[in-house]
Design a protein around this motif. Structure first.
Motif, PDB file in Angstrom:
ATOM      1  N   LEU A  85      15.723 -25.519   0.713  1.00 34.46           N
ATOM      2  CA  LEU A  85      15.127 -25.049   1.952  1.00 34.46           C
ATOM      3  C   LEU A  85      14.286 -23.801   1.701  1.00 34.46           C
ATOM      4  O   LEU A  85      14.656 -22.945   0.890  1.00 34.46           O
ATOM      5  N   TYR A  86      13.154 -23.727   2.397  1.00 30.84           N
ATOM      6  CA  TYR A  86      12.270 -22.576   2.304  1.00 30.84           C
ATOM      7  C   TYR A  86      11.776 -22.202   3.696  1.00 30.84           C
ATOM      8  O   TYR A  86      11.702 -23.050   4.595  1.00 30.84           O
ATOM      9  N   TRP A  87      11.415 -20.935   3.831  1.00 32.12           N
ATOM     10  CA  TRP A  87      10.632 -20.518   4.995  1.00 32.12           C
ATOM     11  C   TRP A  87       9.216 -20.286   4.529  1.00 32.12           C
ATOM     12  O   TRP A  87       8.989 -19.617   3.514  1.00 32.12           O
ATOM     13  N   SER A  88       8.240 -20.831   5.245  1.00 32.53           N
ATOM     14  CA  SER A  88       6.837 -20.703   4.886  1.00 32.53           C
ATOM     15  C   SER A  88       6.114 -19.891   5.954  1.00 32.53           C
ATOM     16  O   SER A  88       6.255 -20.164   7.152  1.00 32.53           O
ATOM     17  N   ALA A  89       5.353 -18.899   5.535  1.00 34.20           N
ATOM     18  CA  ALA A  89       4.629 -18.044   6.476  1.00 34.20           C
ATOM     19  C   ALA A  89       3.564 -18.846   7.218  1.00 34.20           C
ATOM     20  O   ALA A  89       2.920 -19.726   6.629  1.00 34.20           O
ATOM     21  N   PRO A  90       3.330 -18.563   8.504  1.00 32.05           N
ATOM     22  CA  PRO A  90       2.263 -19.243   9.244  1.00 32.05           C
ATOM     23  C   PRO A  90       0.896 -18.883   8.669  1.00 32.05           C
ATOM     24  O   PRO A  90       0.716 -17.813   8.091  1.00 32.05           O
ATOM     25  N   LYS A  91      -0.074 -19.777   8.831  1.00 34.48           N
ATOM     26  CA  LYS A  91      -1.405 -19.575   8.243  1.00 34.48           C
ATOM     27  C   LYS A  91      -2.059 -18.262   8.663  1.00 34.48           C
ATOM     28  O   LYS A  91      -2.656 -17.573   7.825  1.00 34.48           O
ATOM     29  N   PRO A  92      -1.994 -17.861   9.944  1.00 32.47           N
ATOM     30  CA  PRO A  92      -2.632 -16.581  10.309  1.00 32.47           C
ATOM     31  C   PRO A  92      -2.069 -15.403   9.517  1.00 32.47           C
ATOM     32  O   PRO A  92      -2.803 -14.489   9.154  1.00 32.47           O
ATOM     33  N   ALA A  93      -0.759 -15.441   9.243  1.00 26.18           N
ATOM     34  CA  ALA A  93      -0.155 -14.351   8.478  1.00 26.18           C
ATOM     35  C   ALA A  93      -0.635 -14.375   7.033  1.00 26.18           C
ATOM     36  O   ALA A  93      -0.922 -13.332   6.436  1.00 26.18           O
ATOM     37  N   ALA A  94      -0.712 -15.576   6.463  1.00 30.71           N
ATOM     38  CA  ALA A  94      -1.198 -15.695   5.085  1.00 30.71           C
ATOM     39  C   ALA A  94      -2.629 -15.199   4.973  1.00 30.71           C
ATOM     40  O   ALA A  94      -2.991 -14.489   4.026  1.00 30.71           O
ATOM     41  N   HIS A  95      -3.474 -15.544   5.958  1.00 33.29           N
ATOM     42  CA  HIS A  95      -4.871 -15.107   5.946  1.00 33.29           C
ATOM     43  C   HIS A  95      -4.988 -13.597   6.133  1.00 33.29           C
ATOM     44  O   HIS A  95      -5.948 -12.980   5.670  1.00 33.29           O
ATOM     45  N   ALA A  96      -3.997 -12.995   6.815  1.00 30.31           N
ATOM     46  CA  ALA A  96      -4.010 -11.549   7.047  1.00 30.31           C
ATOM     47  C   ALA A  96      -3.410 -10.775   5.886  1.00 30.31           C
ATOM     48  O   ALA A  96      -3.281  -9.557   5.959  1.00 30.31           O
ATOM     49  N   GLY A  97      -3.022 -11.487   4.810  1.00 28.78           N
ATOM     50  CA  GLY A  97      -2.477 -10.811   3.633  1.00 28.78           C
ATOM     51  C   GLY A  97      -1.004 -10.539   3.679  1.00 28.78           C
ATOM     52  O   GLY A  97      -0.496  -9.679   2.953  1.00 28.78           O
ATOM     53  N   PHE A  98      -0.258 -11.282   4.534  1.00 27.20           N
ATOM     54  CA  PHE A  98       1.184 -11.108   4.592  1.00 27.20           C
ATOM     55  C   PHE A  98       1.771 -11.351   3.197  1.00 27.20           C
ATOM     56  O   PHE A  98       1.530 -12.413   2.601  1.00 27.20           O
ATOM     57  N   PRO A  99       2.485 -10.396   2.615  1.00 26.26           N
ATOM     58  CA  PRO A  99       2.873 -10.478   1.203  1.00 26.26           C
ATOM     59  C   PRO A  99       3.925 -11.519   0.862  1.00 26.26           C
ATOM     60  O   PRO A  99       4.150 -11.802  -0.306  1.00 26.26           O
ATOM     61  N   THR A 100       4.595 -12.091   1.852  1.00 30.62           N
ATOM     62  CA  THR A 100       5.655 -13.058   1.564  1.00 30.62           C
ATOM     63  C   THR A 100       5.226 -14.426   2.067  1.00 30.62           C
ATOM     64  O   THR A 100       5.310 -14.714   3.265  1.00 30.62           O
ATOM     65  N   GLY A 101       4.754 -15.283   1.175  1.00 26.30           N
ATOM     66  CA  GLY A 101       4.282 -16.588   1.596  1.00 26.30           C
ATOM     67  C   GLY A 101       5.375 -17.628   1.686  1.00 26.30           C
ATOM     68  O   GLY A 101       5.337 -18.518   2.541  1.00 26.30           O
ATOM     69  N   LEU A 102       6.346 -17.540   0.777  1.00 25.40           N
ATOM     70  CA  LEU A 102       7.400 -18.545   0.713  1.00 25.40           C
ATOM     71  C   LEU A 102       8.709 -17.862   0.328  1.00 25.40           C
ATOM     72  O   LEU A 102       8.754 -17.115  -0.646  1.00 25.40           O
ATOM     73  N   VAL A 103       9.758 -18.122   1.110  1.00 22.57           N
ATOM     74  CA  VAL A 103      11.061 -17.509   0.843  1.00 22.57           C
ATOM     75  C   VAL A 103      12.106 -18.613   0.711  1.00 22.57           C
ATOM     76  O   VAL A 103      12.243 -19.461   1.595  1.00 22.57           O
ATOM     77  N   ARG A 104      12.843 -18.622  -0.391  1.00 23.70           N
ATOM     78  CA  ARG A 104      13.909 -19.599  -0.593  1.00 23.70           C
ATOM     79  C   ARG A 104      15.097 -19.250   0.298  1.00 23.70           C
ATOM     80  O   ARG A 104      15.517 -18.089   0.374  1.00 23.70           O
ATOM     81  N   LEU A 105      15.628 -20.250   0.992  1.00 28.95           N
ATOM     82  CA  LEU A 105      16.805 -20.072   1.846  1.00 28.95           C
ATOM     83  C   LEU A 105      17.984 -20.769   1.188  1.00 28.95           C
ATOM     84  O   LEU A 105      17.956 -21.994   0.993  1.00 28.95           O
ATOM     85  N   HIS A 106      18.989 -20.033   0.846  1.00 34.28           N
ATOM     86  CA  HIS A 106      20.132 -20.587   0.115  1.00 34.28           C
ATOM     87  C   HIS A 106      21.198 -21.123   1.085  1.00 34.28           C
ATOM     88  O   HIS A 106      22.350 -20.675   1.087  1.00 34.28           O
ATOM     89  N   TYR A 107      20.764 -22.072   1.901  1.00 36.01           N
ATOM     90  CA  TYR A 107      21.659 -22.711   2.859  1.00 36.01           C
ATOM     91  C   TYR A 107      21.500 -24.225   2.757  1.00 36.01           C
ATOM     92  O   TYR A 107      20.622 -24.727   2.049  1.00 36.01           O
ATOM     93  N   SER A 108      22.327 -24.934   3.494  1.00 34.18           N
ATOM     94  CA  SER A 108      22.288 -26.402   3.481  1.00 34.18           C
ATOM     95  C   SER A 108      22.252 -26.934   4.907  1.00 34.18           C
ATOM     96  O   SER A 108      23.047 -26.517   5.764  1.00 34.18           O
ATOM     97  N   LEU A 109      21.343 -27.889   5.160  1.00 35.38           N
ATOM     98  CA  LEU A 109      21.263 -28.514   6.482  1.00 35.38           C
ATOM     99  C   LEU A 109      22.448 -29.426   6.751  1.00 35.38           C
ATOM    100  O   LEU A 109      22.756 -29.734   7.907  1.00 35.38           O
TER     101      LEU A 109
END
Length: 411
Positions: A22-46
């Protein structure tokens, strides 16, 4: 993804064995604005219902931070929620953090390691961490990149070192759990990367200069000769490119938003060919009489008087100091043509010069001074595989036996 899960930005990826990450992915507007965290691994299970609230909480928090960034309210990057990711951001953004005091290129190196840490285990809570986690992370990081390859001990140890730095900062910032985790890492022992044992020897330098001159690369020949003969660091010889600041001057050499600094200029060499400079790393002043360095003098004499101004080492193909990484890349091409093994690097010229001086019997404190070291222990680390001192010790011992009336013959 379960439809009832309120987790904006949640992404799923399949492992080779069919399990899910599982990952959290930054929304496109944030990525375009230079948000430094594009992808974060989530150590959980669905598949675990107990993890659903944790997944929602992590995604909502990260999404809120991203939207705050887009809105221009970036001070929230200093918020601390007890996770490794928030500690990374505090460490990078807090004006009281020691991160702000290191040079820009050191920050860039730190950022690479911090990015690995945040992506790999940024969602982990500090309160839930212990030595078993650190051991597991270290072992995973040092695994060979390919089957049968060498262990990546340097990468793994770098991660542990960076965690120590962050926890040290966390202690000074009075952040929860940092004292406990720092205490664990202070008492834990992890295998360190082996120190380099290679050195550029005079035979390498001579072969390199011949090939460089044949290839029309006087700059590479002169740079290498200076590094070896003066034991100066590469950046103190060829310079480096730092981000342009408000303090930039009109006559600065600028390339791609960076200006050239710290390299040797002809103004650093007197008419009597005495070189004086303040070193970049320690700020120690050094001086070298280049007239006592025959290979340097021979190369300097090849440069006409009309070109003896500005930076000393100029890339012949570009007409300016070497761009970042270009010197090392072009140096390796000549080195291979000269028969220098790939595991001997340009940076080993400093160790080569210091080791040659030790082999020749030079006083260790004199070597330390010439190299611009403040501590003798630093100089000793650069001495690699020499026998000069041990040879002298052996001769003194043999002479001492003779003075005592003992024979040096075994029978």
């Amino acid at each position: 993804m379960p439809c009832e899960l309120n987790a904006p930005g949640l992404k799923r990826r399949k492992n080779r064995d069919g399990t899910e990450r599982l990952y959290w992915s930054a929304p496109k507007p944030a990525a375009h604005a230079g948000f430094p965290t594009g992808l974060v691994r989530l150590h959980y299970s669905l598949t675990d219902p107990l993890h659903h609230k944790l997944i929602e909480s992590a995604c909502l928090r990260l999404e809120a931070e991203a939207l705050e960034w887009v809105a221009g309210r970036r001070e929230t990057r200093n918020a601390f929620d007890g996770t490794i990711a928030s500690l990374v951001r505090r460490y990078q953004n807090d004006s009281a953090s020691p991160y702000r005091d290191v040079k820009w290129n050191t920050q860039r190196t730190y950022d690479q390691v911090l990015g690995v840490i945040e992506k790999a285990f940024g969602g982990r809570s500090l309160a839930a961490l212990g030595i078993a986690d650190f051991r597991r992370w270290y072992d995973e990081a040092k695994r060979p990149k390919v089957a049968g390859g060498a262990e990546r001990v340097r990468k793994a140890h770098g991660i542990i070192t960076m965690l120590r730095r962050m926890f040290e900062y966390g202690v000074t910032a009075d952040l929860p759990e940092c004292w406990r985790l720092l205490t664990i890492l202070q008492h834990a022992r992890f295998k360190e990367p082996a120190r380099r044992r290679h050195r550029l020897e005079f035979r390498h330098v001579r072969a390199f200069i011949i090939k460089a001159l044949f290839s029309g690369r006087l700059s590479l020949a002169l740079g290498t000769a200076l590094q070896f003969e003066t034991t100066m660091r590469q950046r103190d010889v060829i310079g480096e490119w730092e981000p342009v600041s408000a303090a930039a001057f009109e006559d600065d050499i600028v390339l791609g938003g960076r200006r050239w600094v710290h390299g040797l200029r002809w103004a650093d060499i007197s008419d009597a060919f005495v070189l004086r400079k303040v070193t970049t790393k320690t700020g120690a002043p050094i001086g070298h009489d280049l007239s006592e360095c025959p290979i340097v003098m021979e190369l300097l004499e090849r440069i006409p008087a009309s070109r003896r101004s500005g930076p000393l080492i100029i890339d012949e193909t570009a007409g300016r100091p070497y761009a970042e990484h270009a010197y090392a890349r072009e140096w390796r091409l000549i080195a291979r043509a000269a028969g220098i093994p790939d595991d001997v690097w340009n940076m080993d010229a400093r160790a080569g010069g210091i080791s040659e001086a030790d082999d020749a019997g030079a006083d260790l404190d004199a070597i330390r001074s010439a190299a611009g070291h403040s501590q003798m222990s630093t100089t000793v680390r650069y001495i690699r595989g020499t026998v000069g001192k041990s040879r002298n010790v052996a001769r003194l011992r043999v002479a001492h036996r003779a003075e005592q009336g003992h024979s040096n013959q075994p029978v």
